[in-house]
Write an enzyme that holds these catalytic residues in place. Structure first.
Site, mmCIF file in Angstrom:
data_model
loop_
_atom_site.group_PDB
_atom_site.id
_atom_site.type_symbol
_atom_site.label_atom_id
_atom_site.label_comp_id
_atom_site.label_asym_id
_atom_site.label_seq_id
_atom_site.Cartn_x
_atom_site.Cartn_y
_atom_site.Cartn_z
ATOM 1 N N ASP A 182 0.845 -1.209 0.000
ATOM 2 C CA ASP A 182 0.000 0.000 0.000
ATOM 3 C C ASP A 182 0.876 1.252 0.000
ATOM 4 O OD1 ASP A 182 -2.341 -1.606 0.195
ATOM 5 O OD2 ASP A 182 -1.957 -1.839 2.334
ATOM 6 N N HIS A 209 -5.539 -3.530 5.513
ATOM 7 C CA HIS A 209 -5.167 -3.848 4.127
ATOM 8 C C HIS A 209 -6.356 -4.423 3.362
ATOM 9 C CE1 HIS A 209 -2.822 -4.914 0.659
ATOM 10 N NE2 HIS A 209 -3.248 -6.161 0.754
HETATM 11 P P1 NAD Z 1 -0.281 -18.275 -5.467
HETATM 12 O O1 NAD Z 1 -1.456 -19.176 -5.556
HETATM 13 O O2 NAD Z 1 0.461 -17.952 -6.706
HETATM 14 O O3 NAD Z 1 0.770 -18.900 -4.444
HETATM 15 C C1 NAD Z 1 0.389 -19.336 -3.179
HETATM 16 C C2 NAD Z 1 1.298 -20.473 -2.800
HETATM 17 O O4 NAD Z 1 0.912 -20.910 -1.478
HETATM 18 C C3 NAD Z 1 1.171 -21.701 -3.729
HETATM 19 O O5 NAD Z 1 2.444 -22.078 -4.220
HETATM 20 C C4 NAD Z 1 0.577 -22.780 -2.818
HETATM 21 O O6 NAD Z 1 1.060 -24.090 -3.107
HETATM 22 C C5 NAD Z 1 1.086 -22.303 -1.460
HETATM 23 N N1 NAD Z 1 0.370 -22.916 -0.353
HETATM 24 C C6 NAD Z 1 -0.947 -23.199 -0.229
HETATM 25 N N2 NAD Z 1 -1.168 -23.809 0.959
HETATM 26 C C7 NAD Z 1 0.019 -23.877 1.584
HETATM 27 C C8 NAD Z 1 0.447 -24.404 2.837
HETATM 28 N N3 NAD Z 1 -0.407 -24.971 3.692
HETATM 29 N N4 NAD Z 1 1.747 -24.324 3.151
HETATM 30 C C9 NAD Z 1 2.634 -23.734 2.302
HETATM 31 N N5 NAD Z 1 2.302 -23.240 1.109
HETATM 32 C C10 NAD Z 1 1.007 -23.306 0.759
HETATM 33 O O7 NAD Z 1 -0.756 -16.940 -4.720
HETATM 34 P P2 NAD Z 1 0.036 -15.562 -4.619
HETATM 35 O O8 NAD Z 1 -0.315 -14.695 -5.755
HETATM 36 O O9 NAD Z 1 1.460 -15.846 -4.317
HETATM 37 O O10 NAD Z 1 -0.678 -14.929 -3.321
HETATM 38 C C11 NAD Z 1 -0.521 -15.500 -2.050
HETATM 39 C C12 NAD Z 1 -1.324 -14.746 -0.997
HETATM 40 O O11 NAD Z 1 -0.802 -13.424 -0.827
HETATM 41 C C13 NAD Z 1 -2.793 -14.549 -1.333
HETATM 42 O O12 NAD Z 1 -3.566 -14.792 -0.175
HETATM 43 C C14 NAD Z 1 -2.893 -13.091 -1.751
HETATM 44 O O13 NAD Z 1 -4.177 -12.566 -1.557
HETATM 45 C C15 NAD Z 1 -1.884 -12.481 -0.811
HETATM 46 N N6 NAD Z 1 -1.385 -11.160 -1.192
HETATM 47 C C16 NAD Z 1 -1.185 -10.254 -0.199
HETATM 48 C C17 NAD Z 1 -0.685 -8.998 -0.484
HETATM 49 C C18 NAD Z 1 -0.446 -8.002 0.619
HETATM 50 O O14 NAD Z 1 -0.266 -6.814 0.306
HETATM 51 N N7 NAD Z 1 -0.378 -8.393 1.868
HETATM 52 C C19 NAD Z 1 -0.396 -8.659 -1.820
HETATM 53 C C20 NAD Z 1 -0.596 -9.602 -2.812
HETATM 54 C C21 NAD Z 1 -1.110 -10.855 -2.488
HETATM 55 C C1 LMR Z 2 -2.999 -6.429 -3.095
HETATM 56 O O1 LMR Z 2 -3.223 -5.410 -2.447
HETATM 57 O O2 LMR Z 2 -2.544 -6.396 -4.252
HETATM 58 C C2 LMR Z 2 -3.248 -7.758 -2.448
HETATM 59 O O3 LMR Z 2 -3.885 -7.635 -1.226
HETATM 60 C C3 LMR Z 2 -3.904 -8.742 -3.352
HETATM 61 C C4 LMR Z 2 -5.340 -8.423 -3.641
HETATM 62 O O4 LMR Z 2 -6.157 -9.346 -3.547
HETATM 63 O O5 LMR Z 2 -5.659 -7.294 -3.982
#
Ligand code: NAD
Ligand code: LMR
Length: 346
Positions: A182, A209
């Site tokens: 953010d 967030h």
């Molecule tokens: P993705 O599906 O590409 O990757 C997620 C990974 O987690 C996969 O490789 C999956 O195998 C793994 N996984 C699932 N269960 C698991 C477990 N029990 N133990 C270990 N690994 C496990 O998803 P992504 O795009 O990498 O996003 C991941 C998360 O991050 C989502 O929840 C998304 O919403 C969040 N996110 C948060 C922010 C933020 O600003 N905080 C920003 C972007 C995404």
């Molecule tokens: C973001 O801010 O990009 C993450 O929280 C992923 C989402 O679901 O928007």
């Protein structure tokens, strides 16, 4: 003329965090031993984040863990000629080895959004994933700093806190919701509107967030620019909807991964610096907090040898921001309560 131009290019490279990462990756300065574990390391965020942590000279051991696919990720990045030793762990039976000795655990494990979904729609799947990973953290590296990326962050951080409390290992100084993306967005969008070099821009982002709980404080931005109320409203909305902008552009193929890996690496680097005793390391993060009536809240946090050293006050807010703060409280409160309820029910 040419010399002046070269000086200016060098100066802008010095100011850019991206080139800073690369320059530091090959520095020969010595640093304490630090182990970082990335859980969910084979995913969209996990892979580039693991790469960026491999480039960080503050890391001496890097453990990459996922339910599958991590031997390949580990083999790949282990060939990079930087300081850390990389090991890959796949499947629950190897989680213990990924976690033992970790100073920082970064959690991007879980499902991402598709168009039309809110972050809260991820709760049912991700709450269980976070719960099981935090149960293992409490067992195998109870003193690690936890950087929670998995959504909905507004609820997954309270879930983690409850799991650690049940295990008797909770230390509020060591649990962080990563809201750095953010801040990264607010800085980029503000620089564009204010027409100033993005490298020097600072914008605190507070609250939580998700949607309106993301509250950028443009009244405290530096350098100050003469933006109209309409421009501030538009910038605020774009920052709040930044995640959705990416989800829609990716059209079903997930949410922000590359910018999130960058943001996650910035935040983990700040935690490492704090652990190593670097003075005055300040980042925004969603932590246990008493600066509002809500038990968890994102604001500027000073990082130190034990994690959170100080949760900084909000400072002066504009009337628009004061209203935004009041508007976000009911949603953030409900998300916190949902997380606490889940952790105590299941
Ligand atoms: P993705 O599906 O590409 O990757 C997620 C990974 O987690 C996969 O490789 C999956 O195998 C793994 N996984 C699932 N269960 C698991 C477990 N029990 N133990 C270990 N690994 C496990 O998803 P992504 O795009 O990498 O996003 C991941 C998360 O991050 C989502 O929840 C998304 O919403 C969040 N996110 C948060 C922010 C933020 O600003 N905080 C920003 C972007 C995404
Ligand atoms: C973001 O801010 O990009 C993450 O929280 C992923 C989402 O679901 O928007």
């Amino acid at each position: 003329m040419k010399a002046a131009m070269l000086r200016s290019i060098r100066a802008s490279c010095r100011a850019s965090s991206t080139s800073h990462f690369l320059r530091r990756a090959f520095s020969s300065e010595s640093h304490p031993e630090r182990k970082v574990a990335v859980l969910g390391a084979a995913g969209g965020i996990g892979q580039p984040l693991a790469l960026l942590m491999k480039l960080n000279p503050l890391v001496s051991r890097l453990a990459v863990y996922d339910i599958a696919g991590t031997p390949g990720v580990a083999a790949d990045i282990s060939h990079i000629n930087t300081r850390s030793e990389v090991s890959g762990y796949a499947g629950e039976e190897q989680l213990r080895h990924a976690l033992e000795g970790a100073d920082i655990v970064i959690i991007p494990a879980g499902v991402p959004r598709k168009p039309g979904m809110t972050r809260d729609d991820l709760f049912n799947i991700n709450a269980g994933i976070v719960k099981s990973l935090c149960t293992a953290i409490a067992k195998y590296c109870p003193n690690a700093l936890v950087n929670m990326i998995s959504n909905p962050v507004n609820s997954t951080v309270p879930i983690a806190a409850e799991i650690f409390k049940k295990a008797g290992t909770y230390d509020e100084k060591r649990l962080f919701g990563v809201t750095t993306l953010d801040v990264v967005r607010a800085r980029t969008f503000y620089a564009g509107k204010a027409n100033v070099p993005v490298e020097g821009v600072i914008v605190p982002v507070v609250g939580g967030h998700a949607g309106i709980t993301i509250l950028p404080l443009f009244s405290q931005a530096t350098p100050q620019a003469n933006l109209s109320d309409e421009q501030i409203i538009a910038l605020t909305k774009r920052t709040q909807d930044g995640g959705t902008e990416v989800v829609e552009a990716k059209a079903g193929k997930g949410s922000a991964t590359l910018s999130m890996a960058y943001a996650g690496a910035i935040f983990a680097d700040a935690c490492l610096k704090g652990l190593n005793g670097v003075p005055d390391v300040v980042e925004c993060s969603y932590v246990q907090s008493s600066i509002t009536e809500l038990p968890f809240f994102a604001s500027k946090v000073r990082l130190g040898k034990n994690g959170v050293e100080e949760v900084l006050e909000l400072g002066n807010l504009s009337d628009f921001e004061k209203q935004g703060l009041e508007n976000l409280k009911p949603e953030l409160k409900a998300s916190i309560e949902k997380g606490i309820k889940f952790a105590n029910q299941s």
